[in-house]
Write a protein that holds these residues in place. Structure first.
Motif, PDB file in Angstrom:
ATOM      1  N   ARG A   1       0.833  -1.216   0.000  1.00 45.23           N
ATOM      2  CA  ARG A   1       0.000   0.000   0.000  1.00 45.23           C
ATOM      3  C   ARG A   1       0.862   1.258   0.000  1.00 45.23           C
ATOM      4  O   ARG A   1       0.531   2.254  -0.649  1.00 45.23           O
ATOM      5  N   LEU A   2       1.979   1.195   0.716  1.00 45.72           N
ATOM      6  CA  LEU A   2       2.890   2.346   0.745  1.00 45.72           C
ATOM      7  C   LEU A   2       3.497   2.599  -0.630  1.00 45.72           C
ATOM      8  O   LEU A   2       3.606   3.735  -1.083  1.00 45.72           O
ATOM      9  N   ARG A   3       3.903   1.507  -1.286  1.00 50.83           N
ATOM     10  CA  ARG A   3       4.499   1.643  -2.613  1.00 50.83           C
ATOM     11  C   ARG A   3       3.514   2.268  -3.585  1.00 50.83           C
ATOM     12  O   ARG A   3       3.872   3.104  -4.410  1.00 50.83           O
ATOM     13  N   GLN A   4       2.243   1.847  -3.467  1.00 53.67           N
ATOM     14  CA  GLN A   4       1.225   2.392  -4.369  1.00 53.67           C
ATOM     15  C   GLN A   4       0.960   3.861  -4.080  1.00 53.67           C
ATOM     16  O   GLN A   4       0.784   4.668  -4.982  1.00 53.67           O
ATOM     17  N   LYS A   5       0.946   4.196  -2.798  1.00 46.31           N
ATOM     18  CA  LYS A   5       0.763   5.583  -2.395  1.00 46.31           C
ATOM     19  C   LYS A   5       1.905   6.440  -2.937  1.00 46.31           C
ATOM     20  O   LYS A   5       1.699   7.534  -3.430  1.00 46.31           O
TER      21      LYS A   5
END
Ligand SMILES: [Zn+2]
Length: 124
Positions: A10-14
């Motif tokens: 989720r962090l990478r996508q953010k």
């Protein structure tokens, strides 16, 4: 039990969407600048609107930049093996908090204390 791999994803996508948004904003800025150079004697109202738009864009850009910095900081912590640990007190961040906000770098207590200290200053 928190799924760290999921939070990492989720962090990478953010990170991806935030930097995309920032790039889009900067490209818009450039084309707005080019437009302005073409017509240096715009009407006064137009100038005011432009300044307002510019300010709005700058505020958005600042918000995106600090959000991106927060996400990247969390990613660095993940790689360093200290993800989920509060930056200030070193205690684990509440799992529910991480689920809701994967880029959280402070536990609730430290965050609350920081917010209290910052209250006298205008919100960033
Ligand atoms: Zn803390």
């Amino acid at each position: 039990m928190i799924d760290f791999a999921d939070l990492y994803e989720r962090l990478r996508q953010k990170q991806k969407s935030l930097s995309c948004e920032l790039q889009r904003l900067k490209a818009e800025e450039k084309s707005a600048d080019a437009h302005r150079e073409g017509s240096p004697f715009g009407k006064r109202e137009e100038g005011a609107t432009e300044a307002f738009e510019w300010e709005k864009r700058l505020a958005l850009e600042n918000r995106l930049t600090s959000a991106l910095a927060e996400v990247e900081h969390a990613l660095k912590k993940y790689e360093a093996g200290s993800y989920g640990i509060c930056d200030i007190c070193g205690k684990p961040i509440e799992p529910a908090r991480l689920e809701a906000l994967p880029q959280a770098n402070l536990c609730l207590q430290c965050k609350a204390r920081q917010a209290k200290n910052a209250r006298s200053r205008p919100a960033p």
